[in-house]
Design an enzyme around this catalytic site. Sequence first.
Site, PDB file in Angstrom:
ATOM      1  N   ALA A 159       0.834  -1.208   0.000  1.00  0.00           N
ATOM      2  CA  ALA A 159       0.000   0.000   0.000  1.00  0.00           C
ATOM      3  C   ALA A 159       0.868   1.257   0.000  1.00  0.00           C
ATOM      4  O   ALA A 159       0.591   2.225  -0.722  1.00  0.00           O
ATOM      5  CB  ALA A 159      -0.933  -0.007   1.202  1.00  0.00           C
ATOM      6  N   TYR A 160       1.908   1.257   0.795  1.00  0.00           N
ATOM      7  CA  TYR A 160       2.800   2.419   0.875  1.00  0.00           C
ATOM      8  C   TYR A 160       3.456   2.684  -0.471  1.00  0.00           C
ATOM      9  O   TYR A 160       3.459   3.816  -0.961  1.00  0.00           O
ATOM     10  CB  TYR A 160       3.860   2.172   1.947  1.00  0.00           C
ATOM     11  CG  TYR A 160       4.777   3.347   2.195  1.00  0.00           C
ATOM     12  CD1 TYR A 160       4.396   4.363   3.065  1.00  0.00           C
ATOM     13  CD2 TYR A 160       6.029   3.437   1.590  1.00  0.00           C
ATOM     14  CE1 TYR A 160       5.227   5.446   3.310  1.00  0.00           C
ATOM     15  CE2 TYR A 160       6.867   4.514   1.825  1.00  0.00           C
ATOM     16  CZ  TYR A 160       6.459   5.513   2.690  1.00  0.00           C
ATOM     17  OH  TYR A 160       7.304   6.582   2.930  1.00  0.00           O
TER      18      TYR A 160
END
Length: 257
Positions: A159-160
């Site tokens: 996600a990052y």
Amino acid sequence: MQAFDLSGKVALVTGGNGGIGLGIARGLAKAGAALAIVGRSPEKLAAATAELERLAAKGAKVMGLACDVSDEAAVAAMVEEIAAGLGRLDILVNNAGTNIRKRPEDLAADEWHRVMDANLTSTFLCSKACYPQMKAAGGGKILNNGSMLSIFGAPWSPAYGASKGGVVQLTRSLAAAWARDNIQVNCMLPGWIDTDLTQRARSEIEGLNEHVLQRTPAKRWGRPADFEGLAAFFAGPASDFITGAALPVDGGFSISL
């Protein structure tokens, strides 16, 4: 040194109460800008505001604000409060963000959205909210915080990495859209910087410290102070003909095997 003089300018730094954000805020304060910093921890926010007031050149004002930068209404109210309190808004640093270190198969959908909202949606909302202020002032500067994971992949940060890749593409879109308004939009790509977040990563990822030192040509971790001069450059007249750029700030990590 007029190309780096920010006297009379007003800057907003999200996540400006610690780490890279505080390093950037220090650089802007030393260059003469009035500041509004946004953070979640009241204690850290108060301490950072007091420090920046001491650093501020020529008595420039400093405001410390709490705001959920992923909430559109809250962001709009924050920008109005800054404009009312400091008179204008010329510089935006989108630095607030978070990470959840999990492999993709272990990451829940709500965790995905939490990271996306904190890192990417907040960058869009704050930029959009500041745009009218900058346009009315005849121009402005936006500096977004990407990451080396904007260009690399990591199994523990799906996600990052996706959010930070999105920050680079958003930077390019905003730069193309707002060049006609004399607003330059650029992005920094920090490598391994010694902050509270990466200190936690070193405790969670075995061998990380040794790997970083071995691969980084500079043979050290970055420091928040490494962002002070970069902030003055991207926020001032020195960078007037640079827009849509994504600059690694990593001691050479991204060019080394």
